[in-house]
Design a protein around this motif. Structure first.
Motif, mmCIF file in Angstrom:
data_model
loop_
_atom_site.group_PDB
_atom_site.id
_atom_site.type_symbol
_atom_site.label_atom_id
_atom_site.label_comp_id
_atom_site.label_asym_id
_atom_site.label_seq_id
_atom_site.Cartn_x
_atom_site.Cartn_y
_atom_site.Cartn_z
ATOM 1 N N GLU A 140 1.631 10.896 6.681
ATOM 2 C CA GLU A 140 3.308 10.641 7.027
ATOM 3 C C GLU A 140 3.712 9.372 6.110
ATOM 4 O O GLU A 140 2.981 8.726 5.960
ATOM 5 C CB GLU A 140 3.180 10.171 8.496
ATOM 6 N N ILE A 141 4.742 9.799 5.426
ATOM 7 C CA ILE A 141 5.574 8.726 4.622
ATOM 8 C C ILE A 141 5.991 7.703 5.437
ATOM 9 O O ILE A 141 7.088 7.975 6.211
ATOM 10 C CB ILE A 141 6.621 9.350 3.688
ATOM 11 N N ILE A 142 5.630 6.493 5.530
ATOM 12 C CA ILE A 142 6.141 5.541 6.140
ATOM 13 C C ILE A 142 7.340 4.668 5.628
ATOM 14 O O ILE A 142 8.192 4.419 6.291
ATOM 15 C CB ILE A 142 4.950 4.296 6.238
ATOM 16 N N HIS A 143 7.390 5.021 4.242
ATOM 17 C CA HIS A 143 8.640 4.286 3.676
ATOM 18 C C HIS A 143 8.529 4.696 2.157
ATOM 19 O O HIS A 143 7.243 5.077 1.337
ATOM 20 C CB HIS A 143 8.549 2.771 3.814
ATOM 21 N N LYS B 275 6.657 -5.280 3.355
ATOM 22 C CA LYS B 275 7.082 -4.582 4.280
ATOM 23 C C LYS B 275 6.170 -4.231 5.228
ATOM 24 O O LYS B 275 6.244 -4.065 6.457
ATOM 25 C CB LYS B 275 7.971 -2.990 3.671
ATOM 26 N N LEU B 276 5.286 -3.630 4.590
ATOM 27 C CA LEU B 276 3.799 -3.425 5.366
ATOM 28 C C LEU B 276 3.207 -4.467 6.412
ATOM 29 O O LEU B 276 2.786 -4.217 7.347
ATOM 30 C CB LEU B 276 2.637 -2.601 4.550
ATOM 31 N N ALA B 277 3.275 -5.690 5.570
ATOM 32 C CA ALA B 277 2.709 -7.063 6.400
ATOM 33 C C ALA B 277 3.777 -7.214 7.755
ATOM 34 O O ALA B 277 3.120 -7.451 8.590
ATOM 35 C CB ALA B 277 2.704 -8.034 5.510
ATOM 36 N N GLU B 278 4.867 -6.748 7.141
ATOM 37 C CA GLU B 278 5.959 -7.330 8.355
ATOM 38 C C GLU B 278 5.761 -6.282 9.549
ATOM 39 O O GLU B 278 5.736 -6.369 10.887
ATOM 40 C CB GLU B 278 7.100 -7.194 8.049
ATOM 41 N N LYS B 279 5.455 -4.934 9.163
ATOM 42 C CA LYS B 279 5.151 -4.107 10.175
ATOM 43 C C LYS B 279 4.029 -4.373 10.945
ATOM 44 O O LYS B 279 4.031 -3.730 12.235
ATOM 45 C CB LYS B 279 5.135 -2.674 9.346
ATOM 46 N N ARG B 280 2.941 -4.827 10.410
ATOM 47 C CA ARG B 280 1.860 -4.989 11.043
ATOM 48 C C ARG B 280 1.961 -6.642 11.779
ATOM 49 O O ARG B 280 0.685 -6.882 12.315
ATOM 50 C CB ARG B 280 0.508 -4.940 10.141
ATOM 51 N N GLY B 281 2.764 -7.015 11.426
ATOM 52 C CA GLY B 281 2.933 -8.446 12.142
ATOM 53 C C GLY B 281 2.004 -9.668 11.528
ATOM 54 O O GLY B 281 1.517 -10.400 12.163
ATOM 55 N N ILE B 282 1.886 -9.612 10.369
ATOM 56 C CA ILE B 282 0.805 -10.243 9.605
ATOM 57 C C ILE B 282 1.590 -11.230 8.495
ATOM 58 O O ILE B 282 2.169 -10.841 7.671
ATOM 59 C CB ILE B 282 -0.306 -9.362 8.875
ATOM 60 N N PRO B 283 1.692 -12.454 8.671
ATOM 61 C CA PRO B 283 2.260 -13.457 7.707
ATOM 62 C C PRO B 283 1.555 -13.215 6.320
ATOM 63 O O PRO B 283 0.403 -13.103 6.292
ATOM 64 C CB PRO B 283 2.122 -14.882 8.346
ATOM 65 N N ALA B 284 2.401 -13.707 5.332
ATOM 66 C CA ALA B 284 1.904 -13.713 4.042
ATOM 67 C C ALA B 284 0.802 -14.497 3.917
ATOM 68 O O ALA B 284 -0.190 -14.014 3.049
ATOM 69 C CB ALA B 284 2.915 -14.146 2.947
#
Length: 265
Positions: free
Chosen positions: A78-81, A199-208
């Motif tokens: 699936e295309i996420i973005h 964008k992926l880190a934000e989607k996974r709730g992971i800070p930089a």
């Protein structure tokens, strides 16, 4: 473990110059993944030539492809973005390529199109074959059924140096970057590996600060500077090494394995 998401470039980083993934690197990645860390391949490749490496390592999750222009779920495809380009903005670049005999291709997330695909030389087909790609004939813009995410020109370094210099003088609608010695990519203005990884880190709730990235070329700069820990390969240009937090061995000396062992085990 501090790093919850690890982004790996593929060519010149994860793979040796022979396009091989070593057993030692694979075992180290599996060991870290078993501790709960997510891995994402962050590459200029398309999904079809990236997902096989994830499956070879026994990983699911996501891949960031086309230098950040499209993010895809490994399991479902699936295309996420995706960052869709304006195809009509490419017309002047295509005219330039025709006038200067520069080879180009047009990419949707899952397909690659070339004008005169049926008449490509064996040398060109072999090059695409290295990246597990079979070119299709490029239709007119009105007949493109999927969004265009990347426009790529290929050639010798000196030829592409001139192309890059010429196009740098144009008003840029697109993000233009050197993705390798023999490639120039045009993408949506906002598309980059760093933007997609963010964008992926934000989607996974992971800070930089809990993201690690390893890469080797100019197209990796944005993800190396976004990540809490950016690691450059020894085979990177000086500008890439200067932007990183750390440097590891070359891709032919299992630099990814050594970096992961040092910072994650």
């Amino acid at each position: 473990m501090k790093y919850k998401l690890i982004a790996l470039d593929v060519d010149g980083t994860l793979l040796s110059d022979n396009h091989e993934l070593t057993e030692g690197t694979m075992e180290t990645i599996k060991k870290i993944a078993e501790q709960g860390t997510e891995f994402v391949l962050c590459t200029g490749r398309a999904p079809g030539s990236s997902i096989p490496f994830m499956k070879q390592m026994g990983l699911e999750g996501y891949i960031i492809t086309h230098n950040g222009a499209a993010t895809v779920d490994v399991r479902t495809e699936e295309i996420i973005h995706e960052f869709a380009m304006n195809p009509h903005g490419l017309d002047s670049y295509i005219d330039y390529c025709h006038k200067n005999n520069v080879h180009f291709d047009v990419n949707t997330t899952f397909a690659l199109y070339v004008q005169g695909a049926a008449g490509l030389s064996q040398e060109a087909l072999d090059l695409y074959g290295k990246f597990m790609v079979v070119p299709k004939e490029l239709p007119g813009w009105a007949d493109m059924s999927e969004p265009i995410v990347k426009f790529t020109v290929t050639g010798q370094m000196e030829e592409l140096d001139k192309v890059y210099a010429d196009w740098s003088l144009w008003t840029q609608e697109f993000n233009m970057l050197r993705s390798g010695d023999f490639f120039i990519d045009l993408m949506h203005k906002e598309a980059s590996k760093g933007a997609a990884l963010k964008k992926l880190a934000e989607k996974r709730g992971i800070p930089a600060e809990n993201v690690m990235a390893i890469g080797n070329y100019y197209n990796d700069l944005t993800m190396l500077t976004f990540a809490g820990l950016g690691v450059a390969m020894e085979n990177s240009p000086l500008e890439v090494k200067a932007a990183a937090n750390a440097i590891t061995a070359s891709n032919n000396d299992e630099g990814v394995k050594l970096a992961l062992q040092k910072h994650c085990l």
